[in-house]
Design a protein around this motif. Structure first.
Motif, PDB file in Angstrom:
ATOM      1  N   GLN A  83      53.727 -81.049 -50.414  1.00  0.00           N
ATOM      2  CA  GLN A  83      54.218 -81.931 -51.401  1.00  0.00           C
ATOM      3  C   GLN A  83      55.264 -81.042 -52.339  1.00  0.00           C
ATOM      4  N   GLN A  85      58.696 -82.355 -53.115  1.00  0.00           N
ATOM      5  CA  GLN A  85      58.929 -82.738 -54.557  1.00  0.00           C
ATOM      6  C   GLN A  85      60.244 -82.300 -54.818  1.00  0.00           C
ATOM      7  N   VAL A 103      58.987 -88.794 -60.599  1.00  0.00           N
ATOM      8  CA  VAL A 103      58.663 -87.642 -59.823  1.00  0.00           C
ATOM      9  C   VAL A 103      58.243 -86.770 -61.105  1.00  0.00           C
TER      10      VAL A 103
END
Length: 480
Positions: free
Chosen positions: A63, A67, A140
């Motif tokens: 992640q 990200q 995000v």
């Protein structure tokens, strides 16, 4: 769900050893060093915890890469990537101490079930937005901040829960294996993330990270509550945050390692700044060389964690020596004339960095009353994790203004100097003096008691950095 069967607080280890000076505690549980590198895995509950973390840590690293890449794709801005990272760390800086107070009031296992579930849902929500093509950069940002909020409680709860899983005798080994676990995932997760991003897209990396939380959640549910070294939660009361701070301030064996980690984390652990500058500006190698530096450092960190697990003790003397060696190696690396010499130095730098990390974590947990362990670990994690974002602009300015070599050498010098000064402070607190002599034809330096009574003169060859008599006692005896 209960984390125990009504057991009272598990006692902290007895730190007395007749071979130590009256001023300092002995290393906890000396049998641990002979119990094997993977001895804590014999404990069923810890084995379940460890297995769950193997899967979850790989997902976490996936992640992190996905990200950053998604933000860069959406904005074409490195500053936006920095904002994402800052938002993830900001809750720890703002609320970290309050998270520690909350952890001390709650049972650890149901707390971890809640925080792990919250982080899983956050990842799955971000995956859904990304896979449907509706994701925007503010999504995000919100996900990063939400993950940071969960970490405020999850981090100290997870750190404290390890002691409840294995007890004091295996704590050092368990903490070391946790670090090895994380570093192993650091080698696997980014590679898997890269394959997913190029093959099927970033959304699937978020989805798999969300699914990966099923492993630690299942492990928590399968644990046997009666086998936990359960700690009775602290009752709600006024002034518990101040109580935790006073507890640390009054104990040099807690205060000074945290101060040392603060200096190192702020000025010497900013490897994204240093290594990217060396890869680009010094050796002109680009992203591939930067990846090589990080991979070799991860190899060294993994080796350091496994050696710590094999060692089985957490002496403050070792912490000081490792911090000095870490700073010195950064200074040497700053002057490395070739790319390959610099790259190879990343291995011992990673090794000593991990030794500092594991030794600090374990020594603090072993010296802390279980009733305040959540608050103490929250303070430690806040200083350790919060140092890098605070120091990054400072070391970045030094690196941009004077060059990467000066920046790295400055960070190393601050780490080595801080370790030396704090080592001398601890020696003075323990009423020790430096002794220089010869042993088997070789020079030898060590701290010895200023007074040469029977117990004190016999123990300093293997004693940790000193603390005042009675500073560390059995769990449940200290209340600030």
């Amino acid at each position: 769900m209960s984390t125990g069967s009504g057991a009272d607080s598990a006692p902290a280890p007895d730190t007395h050893d007749p071979r130590d000076t009256p001023a300092g505690p002995a290393a906890p549980d000396r049998t641990a060093r002979r119990s094997g590198m993977f001895s804590s895995l014999k404990v069923r509950n810890y084995r379940l915890f460890f297995t769950g973390q193997v899967v979850s840590n790989i997902g976490t690293w996936m992640q992190r890469i996905a990200q950053d890449w998604l933000v860069l794709t959406l904005t074409a801005s490195s500053a936006a990537v920095g904002i994402t990272t800052a938002l993830q760390f900001l809750p720890m800086l703002l609320f970290g101490l309050y998270g520690g107070v909350l952890v001390d009031r709650l049972r650890k296992r149901p707390t971890l079930l809640f925080t792990q579930s919250a982080m899983a849902l956050t990842s799955l929500a971000l995956a859904a937005l990304t896979l449907t093509g509706r994701v925007e950069v503010w999504h995000v940002y919100v996900a990063a901040f939400a993950t940071g909020l969960a970490t405020v409680v999850d981090n100290p709860a997870r750190q404290s829960f390890v002691a409840e899983l294995v007890g004091p005798g295996q704590l050092h080994n368990a903490v070391s294996l946790n670090s090895a676990n994380f570093q192993s995932a650091r080698l696997v997760g980014p590679a898997v993330a890269g394959l997913l991003i190029t093959g099927v897209g970033t959304g699937w990396a978020f989805f798999l990270n969300g699914v990966s939380f099923a492993a630690p959640i299942a492990g928590l549910l399968m644990m046997r509550a009666r086998e936990l070294h359960a700690v009775t939660p602290s009752p709600r009361g006024k002034g518990q945050l101040r109580e935790g701070l006073r507890y640390v301030a009054g104990r040099p064996e807690l205060l000074w390692p945290i101060v040392l980690v603060g200096f190192i984390g702020t000025f010497a652990f900013n490897f994204p700044v240093y290594l990217s500058a060396f890869a680009d500006d010094v050796f002109h190698g680009g992203a591939g060389v930067y990846s090589l530096f990080n991979t070799l450092m991860a190899v060294g960190s993994l080796a350091g964690a496994l050696l710590a697990a094999r060692r089985g003790t957490a002496r403050l003397r070792l912490l000081i020596m490792a911090a000095v060696a870490f700073g010195a190696l950064e200074i040497v690396a700053a002057g490395a004339p070739t790319l390959w010499l610099f790259a190879l130095l990343m291995i011992p730098i990673g090794l000593f960095a991990m030794t500092v990390n594991v030794t600090t974590n374990t020594s603090i947990q072993m010296a802390t009353d279980p009733a305040v362990r959540g608050r103490v670990m929250a303070l430690y994690m806040m200083v350790f994790l919060g140092g890098a974002p605070v120091g990054a602009p400072i070391v970045g300015w030094i690196t941009d203004t004077y060059g990467a070599r000066v920046g790295l050498a400055t960070g190393g010098a601050i780490a080595a100097l801080a370790a030396t000064v704090i080592g001398l402070v601890l020696a003075r607190v323990g009423n020790l003096r430096l002794s220089v002599g010869w042993d088997g034809g070789h020079p030898r330096m060590r701290f010895v008691p200023r007074t040469t009574d029977g117990a004190g003169s016999n123990g300093m060859a293997g004693a940790p950095a000193p603390v005042p008599a009675g500073a560390v006692g059995r769990g449940g005896t200290h209340r600030s």
